[in-house]
Each structure stands twice: as structure tokens, then as C-alpha cells.
Design a protein around this motif. Sequence first.
Motif, PDB file in Angstrom:
ATOM      1  N   GLU A   1     -64.026 -18.118  30.014  1.00 55.56           N
ATOM      2  CA  GLU A   1     -64.996 -17.776  29.166  1.00 55.56           C
ATOM      3  C   GLU A   1     -65.793 -18.949  28.385  1.00 55.56           C
TER       4      GLU A   1
ATOM      5  N   PHE B   1     -64.214  -8.341  33.765  1.00 58.04           N
ATOM      6  CA  PHE B   1     -63.694  -9.583  33.094  1.00 58.04           C
ATOM      7  C   PHE B   1     -63.242  -9.436  31.613  1.00 58.04           C
ATOM      8  N   ASP B   2     -64.010  -8.532  31.012  1.00 60.99           N
ATOM      9  CA  ASP B   2     -63.851  -8.030  29.703  1.00 60.99           C
ATOM     10  C   ASP B   2     -62.793  -7.166  29.624  1.00 60.99           C
ATOM     11  N   ALA B   3     -62.513  -6.220  30.520  1.00 62.78           N
ATOM     12  CA  ALA B   3     -61.406  -5.502  30.384  1.00 62.78           C
ATOM     13  C   ALA B   3     -60.077  -6.151  30.634  1.00 62.78           C
TER      14      ALA B   3
ATOM     15  N   THR C   1     -50.731 -10.197  21.384  1.00 63.87           N
ATOM     16  CA  THR C   1     -50.281  -9.689  20.132  1.00 63.87           C
ATOM     17  C   THR C   1     -48.965  -9.276  20.409  1.00 63.87           C
TER      18      THR C   1
ATOM     19  N   LEU D   1     -48.211   3.208  26.840  1.00 62.72           N
ATOM     20  CA  LEU D   1     -48.177   4.314  25.584  1.00 62.72           C
ATOM     21  C   LEU D   1     -46.821   4.694  25.547  1.00 62.72           C
TER      22      LEU D   1
ATOM     23  N   VAL E   1     -59.261  -7.974  27.267  1.00 60.62           N
ATOM     24  CA  VAL E   1     -58.580  -7.028  26.574  1.00 60.62           C
ATOM     25  C   VAL E   1     -57.003  -7.157  26.622  1.00 60.62           C
ATOM     26  N   GLU E   2     -56.605  -7.018  27.936  1.00 61.12           N
ATOM     27  CA  GLU E   2     -55.063  -6.918  28.339  1.00 61.12           C
ATOM     28  C   GLU E   2     -54.546  -8.366  27.722  1.00 61.12           C
TER      29      GLU E   2
ATOM     30  N   LYS F   1     -51.936  -5.622  34.401  1.00 58.95           N
ATOM     31  CA  LYS F   1     -53.186  -4.671  34.172  1.00 58.95           C
ATOM     32  C   LYS F   1     -54.290  -5.519  34.000  1.00 58.95           C
TER      33      LYS F   1
ATOM     34  N   ARG G   1     -55.422 -10.036  25.483  1.00 56.20           N
ATOM     35  CA  ARG G   1     -55.245 -10.251  24.052  1.00 56.20           C
ATOM     36  C   ARG G   1     -54.124  -9.161  23.509  1.00 56.20           C
ATOM     37  N   ARG G   2     -53.689  -8.275  24.350  1.00 50.58           N
ATOM     38  CA  ARG G   2     -52.833  -7.356  24.030  1.00 50.58           C
ATOM     39  C   ARG G   2     -51.500  -8.016  24.172  1.00 50.58           C
TER      40      ARG G   2
ATOM     41  N   PHE H   1     -57.793  -5.570  36.429  1.00 47.76           N
ATOM     42  CA  PHE H   1     -58.921  -5.455  35.944  1.00 47.76           C
ATOM     43  C   PHE H   1     -59.761  -6.868  36.603  1.00 47.76           C
TER      44      PHE H   1
END
Lengths: 467, 201
Positions: A207, A145-147, A157, A95, A150-151, A135, A153-154, A139
Motif C-alpha cells: 500500500e 487487495f482491499d479484501a 485485532t 463466525l 481487511v483480513e 483468507k 486488519r482482523r 483474496f
Amino acid sequence: MVVSGHSRKVLFRAFLLVSLLVVVSCTTRNEPFVEIDNAVSQGNYAQAARTMSGEERSAYYRDKDKVLYYLDVGMLYHYGGEYELSTQHLNEAELLIEQYFTKSISQAAGSLLLNDNVMDYAGEDYEDIYLNVFKSLNFLSRGDFDAGFVEVRRVNTKLNLLEDKYSSLAAGYNSADDAAVELKAGDNRFYNSALARYVSLLLYRGEGDYDGARIDYNKIVEAFLLQPDIYDFEPPVDESALRRPEGARLSVLAFAGRSPVKKAKTLTIATGSNTVSILTMDEDDAGQLIPTGYNSFFWPGVEGGYRFKFQLPYLEPQGSAVDTIRLVVDAQPVGQLKMIENMERIAEATFQVKYPIIFMKTVTRTIVKGILAQVGKKQLQEQAGGGWGLLGSIVADIAIEASEKADLRTSRYFPAHAYMGEFDIPEGEHFVELEYYSGGSLLQVDELGILNLTKGGLNLATSYSNK
Amino acid sequence: MRAKLSLIIVAVVFIIAGCATSGVSVERTAADTQTDLSGRWNDTDSRLVAEEMIRDMSSRPWLNNFSAAQGRRPVLIVGSIRNKSSEHIDTTPFVKDIERELINSGQMTFVANPEERAGVRAEKEDQQFEASQETIKRLGEETGADFMLIGSITSQVDAIEGKRATLYQVDMELINIESMEKVWIGTKKIKKLVEQSKVRW
């Protein structure tokens, strides 16, 4: 000795300036970390993290170094297996890095006058990428797995942003036939991480999205082709990573060593009548300056009395003693891991890209300050005269030296090297260990315990050695 | 003149040193106020999704078709709502909003999801030994759901330095548990453009 009222004012201002410069230019030094580094060497990661947290935090990190605090403590908690705390700290770091994208004009002006330490530490590109990688591993270690995804995918990006920013080569490579493209050596600019892409590949594959996994595989290949200065070893992943295994496939990620630290090289240049003297000093492990060189040479026409002190940062690798990592399953050696990322090299490459700017900024600032100081000292001599003038000159020198500090900030607890391995193993429960070797000698055995390996599952094991 | 200059220098140095203020101000506001601070998924997005899904789900033909055929309200269970976006999004708020509105409207009944059931079943098993015969709740008398509500949140991010466009898409599906037919699919898209200044004072 009689001091006039005017001279007192001049001296008072000089002392005030010294005090202010000393206060505002204080830096993050390496000395406080000796104790922490010892705890880390002994594998007491969570204890090391807690030592630097809470009320003790200010002893290690200034307010402007919050990003470093969160990165360092987040990584130590990760190694210590306290994944939730690790994620919390790495979240804060992320952040703040995002927030510090907006640069402070006042701080930038301050850095021109004083040094780069007055600026908020905004994190390096590789730190911003790696925090998401770890991170994600946090998780995944907790079975989320989903969280973890998310990392990843970040990460994607962020890597896309870096690629758009720095990689004209990659664009050329992607839009032409392989044979027709003339690949040039990269300019050391880090914009694609094989490690991050590999973690992404693992999750897409876990996945069941083999198209997604293939894109990551291609990005890994590109990373090695287009950043040869950074990836100067054989790619550890081949197309077998995209094959659906008969049984279970165990993927192993192992990390070793510690990222480099920054130290200061201090150069003091003094001019005499027709002579120039240069004193070079390096910093030892305790942060003490040790003279490492002295040169004095004749330079006709040089005016005496100028004194410039430069402090330039350099990276000192912490490295890793580990050269071989072997996977042992049910007490049987299965195979060796291969290096996928020399994280230390990426830190170095990132530093090298910035070094010319640091050098020019430092030299320009020091020369300007040195010349202004010399002018001021002459005025002081004329106005205050004699002993007070001399004292004022000394004070001015102290003020300038106090303000001229190299920016030695960098995260300290990322690993030096990352290794990976993929092994086809029959489905079911297996006792898994990793053996870390150096020159044929066994350094450490990390017992990962009993893992239940499933067909088509993620089956990821991670490990860290501080050796 | 020089004294003034010195004062200015001192002031500038102090400003550079960054005398940060730590003042905190709190203002109470209505829960449905739109507050976009960081550009990430927030309570407003959650509310917009819930409103759209409630409106859409309760106005489609599947509801009347089921009631006419069975002569009763459909029983729903909330299944997996997967987060496939690039942000950590808690799906609980809008799922609870959907459950609440649909239960309160009297059009549908929801049964506890597996996580909720575990706690309730533990209590029921405990009652078999600890509760009086008059108040004991019977085992094996749970209501079976007719439909399962599943869904996902995905996001597509397009970014260049300092600018980010994010398209969130929430897809929800209602699946007949017996026949596996999909009787309803609802979608809500939310697009946000976030611009971050490169400099600040």
C-alpha cells in the motif's frame, strides 16, 4: 437364575446408562480420515474437500465439530486453488469461533461428567489467527487487495487481543530500553505470529505505508525475542524488508507439510489385593489400540476391585520432509526461502499449555467415576447377587469406559511449516518456479507460471507442498 | 426416590447431549428498522451514511457556485470507495442511495462509472452493426463528468476479551476533474460497543 423385580430395574437402569453414555460420548476419531489423507497426499485437495462435504459431512464431523469441518475443508479448498470456496468455509469457521467465545454451562457440566467431547470445538488461538491469514491469501490470489487487507486488519485485532491477554513480557520489553530489559523465556503461550505479521507487513508495504510495515517488522522481531520456545530459529526478516527496492521485489510465501494430529494414550489402572496394575495402550494410524506397556506392582494396603481407565490425548506431528525451498526465475536459481513459522510447533505449544488442565480434569473425573462405580457395584452385588451382580458390574465398567474418551479434536490440514523469501528481480514478466528439496533430493517442483512483477507492487507468490 | 433420581440423571444427560432445535421463524419488518445483531456493519449503518452524505453534499456552497458559474447542473461520477476497515463492507448500497436521492432531487446528474460503462459501451458498439439507422446510438457522445466522488471506510477497533468498541468513519470527497480542486468533503462516524457474554446455558 431368578431375578427379582428390583434387580431388573437396577439392571435396566444400568443398561440405559451404558446406552446413553455411549451415545453422548462418541468422539471424532482418526480412522475416517485415512481415505481423505490419501487424497491429500496425492495432491487431490479439492476432491478431498468435496468428499467430506454435503451429505458425507456427518461421517467425518459431528455437529459439535463444525469449526473443525469448516477449517479443514476451507484449507483443502485453499490448497486446491478454489479460493472462493475456501474463503466461504473459513468465514463460517471464524463466525463460529466468535460465537463459541460464549461457553455453554450445560456442556461444561457435561464435560465434567463425561468427557470434553461433549463441548463445542471452539478453535485454538492459532487456528483463529491462521484462518484470517489464509483468507487474506485467498483474496490476494484473486487480486482483491482491499479484501486481503481487511483480513490482515482482523489478524492484527486478534493478535492485539492475545498480546493483551498473555504478554506481560511484551509490555515490559516495549516500555524499556533494549539493553536494560532482561528477556525471559516465554511460557510457551502463543500470542504473536511472525507469519501473520509478515503478511501484514507485505500488505502495508504494498500500500506504500512503510510506517505500518515497520510496526509489523518490529512485531516480528518481538515474536522471535519473546517466544523463543516457539521461534527457536533465526528470524528470516531483516530491515531490508523496509527498504524501497530499485526494481521489483518478489515476495514468496511457501507452506509445507501438515499440522499434527491428536491421538489417545489409554491407561487402565486396576487394583487387586495389595497390587496395582497399569496397562498402557497407544493408538495406531487406523485408530486401533495397541498395548505398549504393562506394569504390576505390590502396594500394601490397596483394596482390590477398583478400576480406572484414563484416556489422555497426545500430539503426533505429521511434519514435513521438506528442508530446503529454492526459487527459480526464468530457469535460473535465485535463492532459498527461510522458515518464518513452525506452525506445528505452535500447535504443540498451545497443546502443552492446556495439557495440565486436561490431565487434572481427566484424572479427577475418572477417579470419581471409578469410586462411584465401585460403590454401585457393591450395592448391585448385595441387591442382585451372584451372576446378575457380576453382569451389572461389567455393565458399569463398560459404561465408564465408553464415556472416558480423550478429546482428539484438532484441525488437520494447516501446514506444518511456513517459509518466506524476498528477492529483487527486474520488473516485467518472469517464469517463476519453486523447488522443494529433502536432504538434497528434489521432492516437488511447483510451477507458479508467468508473473508480471511491478515496481512498488505487492508481487506475492504463494505455494504449498504436502511433502 | 431412586427412580426419581435415575429419571433426573437421564434428563440431565439428554440436556447435556444437546437436543438442538432447528426451528426457523421469519418476521417481516420495515426496511428502515434498526436491527443490530452481531455488531458488524449493517444496513442501518449504510442508510445512516447515505442520509448524512446526501444532506451534507446537497446543502454545501459548491453546488450553487457551480450552477451559477456554468448555468447547469453538475455531472458526477462515482470513483473508488475503498474499504480500509477490518470488515468486509459492501459500499454499493449507500453509494446507490446517494446516487438515487441526488438524481431524483434534480440537483445533480450522474454518469455511469467505469464498470457500468463497459457493459453499456459493449451494447453501443454492438448497435453499430446490429441496430437500425434510426435507433442507432452514436459513439463519442457521452457526457463528461465534472466531479468525481471518491471515498473510504476506515475502522478502529479497541477490544478486550468479550468487549469490542468499533469506530467506523466514512469519508467522501468530491473532486473537480479539471482543476483537481476538492470542493466538498463529508464525514460520517459511527461508534458501536459490542459486549459478548462469557457463558450461556
